[in-house]
Scaffold this active site. Structure first.
Site, short mmCIF file in Angstrom:
data_model
loop_
_atom_site.label_atom_id
_atom_site.label_comp_id
_atom_site.label_asym_id
_atom_site.label_seq_id
_atom_site.Cartn_x
_atom_site.Cartn_y
_atom_site.Cartn_z
N PHE A 185 36.41 15.72 72.94
CA PHE A 185 35.26 16.68 72.37
C PHE A 185 34.59 17.30 73.80
O PHE A 185 33.44 17.38 73.62
CB PHE A 185 34.17 15.91 71.76
CG PHE A 185 34.73 15.17 70.50
CD1 PHE A 185 35.23 15.94 69.19
CD2 PHE A 185 34.86 13.77 70.60
CE1 PHE A 185 35.55 15.19 68.23
CE2 PHE A 185 35.63 13.01 69.55
CZ PHE A 185 35.92 13.66 68.36
N ARG B 247 26.46 12.81 82.52
CA ARG B 247 27.73 13.28 83.22
C ARG B 247 27.28 12.69 84.53
O ARG B 247 28.23 12.43 85.22
CB ARG B 247 27.25 14.63 83.23
CG ARG B 247 27.84 15.29 81.63
CD ARG B 247 27.94 16.75 81.88
NE ARG B 247 26.69 17.60 81.64
CZ ARG B 247 26.21 18.25 80.62
NH1 ARG B 247 26.99 18.36 79.59
NH2 ARG B 247 25.10 18.91 80.59
N CYS C 298 25.29 11.96 68.51
CA CYS C 298 24.10 12.73 68.53
C CYS C 298 23.57 13.19 67.19
O CYS C 298 22.65 14.09 67.05
CB CYS C 298 24.25 14.15 69.27
SG CYS C 298 25.66 15.20 68.49
N ASP D 111 32.39 12.21 72.82
CA ASP D 111 31.13 12.63 72.60
C ASP D 111 31.32 14.05 71.56
O ASP D 111 31.16 14.90 71.63
CB ASP D 111 30.45 13.51 73.84
CG ASP D 111 29.20 14.25 73.48
OD1 ASP D 111 28.60 13.57 72.71
OD2 ASP D 111 28.79 15.04 74.37
N ASP E 14 39.60 19.55 73.00
CA ASP E 14 38.45 19.85 72.07
C ASP E 14 39.48 20.82 71.00
O ASP E 14 40.30 21.38 71.22
CB ASP E 14 37.69 20.83 72.49
CG ASP E 14 36.47 21.20 71.78
OD1 ASP E 14 35.17 20.60 72.13
OD2 ASP E 14 36.50 21.79 70.79
N SER E 15 38.98 20.68 69.71
CA SER E 15 39.98 21.40 68.66
C SER E 15 39.60 22.91 68.82
O SER E 15 40.57 23.57 68.29
CB SER E 15 39.59 20.82 67.56
OG SER E 15 38.19 21.19 67.24
N ALA F 50 43.81 22.22 73.34
CA ALA F 50 43.35 22.39 72.12
C ALA F 50 43.84 21.47 71.11
O ALA F 50 45.05 22.25 70.24
CB ALA F 50 43.19 23.85 71.94
N1 SAH Z 1 30.66 16.89 75.47
C1 SAH Z 1 30.23 18.18 75.47
C2 SAH Z 1 29.72 18.58 74.15
C3 SAH Z 1 30.45 18.13 72.84
S1 SAH Z 1 30.15 19.19 71.21
C4 SAH Z 1 29.20 18.32 76.44
O1 SAH Z 1 28.86 17.53 77.19
O2 SAH Z 1 29.08 19.57 76.53
C5 SAH Z 1 31.42 18.76 70.28
C6 SAH Z 1 32.63 19.45 70.54
O3 SAH Z 1 33.59 18.73 69.56
C7 SAH Z 1 32.65 20.98 70.07
O4 SAH Z 1 32.91 21.70 71.21
C8 SAH Z 1 33.66 20.97 68.66
O5 SAH Z 1 34.50 22.17 69.04
C9 SAH Z 1 34.54 19.74 68.97
N2 SAH Z 1 35.02 19.18 67.77
C10 SAH Z 1 34.68 19.17 66.56
N3 SAH Z 1 35.40 18.58 65.77
C11 SAH Z 1 36.73 18.42 66.49
C12 SAH Z 1 37.75 17.58 66.16
N4 SAH Z 1 38.15 17.11 64.87
N5 SAH Z 1 38.73 17.42 67.30
C13 SAH Z 1 38.27 17.70 68.67
N6 SAH Z 1 37.43 18.39 68.79
C14 SAH Z 1 36.30 18.56 67.75
#
Ligand code: SAH
Length: 356
Positions: free
Chosen positions: A191, A175, A300, A260, A213-214, A240
């Protein structure tokens, strides 16, 4: 607790046993060493001292870090994250769950004066077959003040209900790197979860930042964290929506994109699908990112190797005909150390790419 012996009955190691693919999580190779309060104290003190020596613990501008990273700190099955004056402790093995009070007592001694609260959060990380019925809750203290600081930025940490211990501590250095590239750019943080990358992009002087984010809860958290640092700064908006849908409908306005995603492969047998997932996701970003754009792309999944991930991303670049150069190769930060005898502990992979 079991001992591991040779066929001839000679001592090799002792550790926690449980049913599953990892039979014994080794704690000590010394027959004389007892696994007791003093043992936990020694291991935790070593972990804390290392983080102080490398300038991660004890800073004024940062009180968010991982104190214990399982095997990386010779404590397989245990994770402890520090958020200000609260430690969030997570057991990934039945053995660690059973000794949680001993560990909490040792933690209290080692971190005396530095923490007030210990929150235990293992409802989702313990093997359900072990019939342990863990409950999340405070083992000590109980503070509602959940704002922690990462490199001078403030974050609400939802350790009660959030994913993992409430925050993705492992992306801190990445970050910070993103912040350096954000100036004047139009940023998409895909994400976003708690909006970590978005908050850094805002401080870095981005022209606009869109967080996606979903999960509606993640979007709430992101909006709260932006407000905490930047009030009602109009450069930021959060949506969302499913990632693939958003990437399909968005225009070509972004010149800095972060991908991510959650771990696409939790196990080795899901590897093929996971690699396809990474490829498809990255194709969508390459198709839309502006010329001269920068892509931060991550995986990850422990089951996905560095090579596999690179192949998926480079295939995506080739498929879209974009010319791409690697600027940085990223991994997890120093408070998530990798035990050289447990190379599987290296799980976070990232590439920063310049897209012509
Ligand atoms: N980048 C973040 C961590 C990401 S964790 C950080 O730095 O803190 C992964 C995220 O992806 C979660 O919040 C989850 O809700 C989201 N996610 C999972 N499937 C998804 C999809 N199909 N579309 C959008 N978001 C999604």
């Amino acid at each position: 607790m079991v001992e591991v012996l040779t066929q001839q009955g000679e001592f090799i190691a002792k550790g926690h046993w449980q049913i599953g693919s990892i039979a014994v999580r080794v704690l000590s190779f010394s027959e004389e060493e007892s696994i007791d309060g003093a043992f936990w104290h020694r291991r935790l003190a070593t972990a804390y001292a290392m983080r102080q020596q490398i300038g991660i613990a004890g800073r004024v501008d940062n009180n968010t870090y991982r104190l214990v990273h399982g095997e990386g700190d010779n404590l397989p099955g245990l994770v402890i994250d520090i958020y200000g004056r609260t430690a969030v402790m997570q057991a990934h093995s039945a053995g660690m769950h059973l000794v949680r009070m001993e560990i909490a007592a040792a933690l209290n001694e080692v971190m005396a004066g530095a923490i007030d609260n210990i929150y235990y959060k293992s409802e989702t990380t313990l093997p359900f077959k072990a019939d342990l019925y863990p409950e999340n809750g405070f083992l000590q203290g109980g503070s509602a003040d959940n704002v922690a600081t990462e490199y001078g930025l403030n974050f609400h940490i939802d350790w009660l209900k959030g994913q993992k211990t409430g925050f993705f501590v492992d992306q801190r250095e990445n970050r910070a790197l993103l912040e350096r590239y954000a100036k004047g750019r139009s940023v998409l943080n895909m994400f976003c979860y708690t909006g970590g990358f978005s908050v850094y992009a805002m401080r870095g002087g981005a022209k606009l930042v869109h967080s996606v984010d979903s999960s509606a809860k993640a979007i709430d958290l992101t909006n709260k964290n932006i407000a905490l640092n930047f009030h009602d700064d109009e450069r930021h908006a959060a949506y969302a929506e499913d990632a693939f849908k958003y990437l399909d409908r968005m225009g070509d306005q972004y010149d800095l994109i972060i991908l991510d995603p959650p771990a696409f492969a939790k196990h080795r047998d899901a590897l093929r699908n996971a690699l396809q997932g990474y490829r498809k996701l990255n194709v969508k970003a390459f198709e839309k990112i502006k010329p001269g754009g920068i892509l931060f792309t991550f995986s990850c999944s422990q089951a996905v190797s560095k090579e596999n991930f690179r192949t998926a991303v480079f295939t995506a670049a080739a498929m879209t005909g974009r010319s791409v150069r690697i600027l940085h190769q990223l991994t997890q930060p120093a408070d998530h150390p990798v035990n050289i005898y447990h190379p599987e502990g290296e799980y976070l992979k990232g590439l920063v790419l310049y897209v012509e």
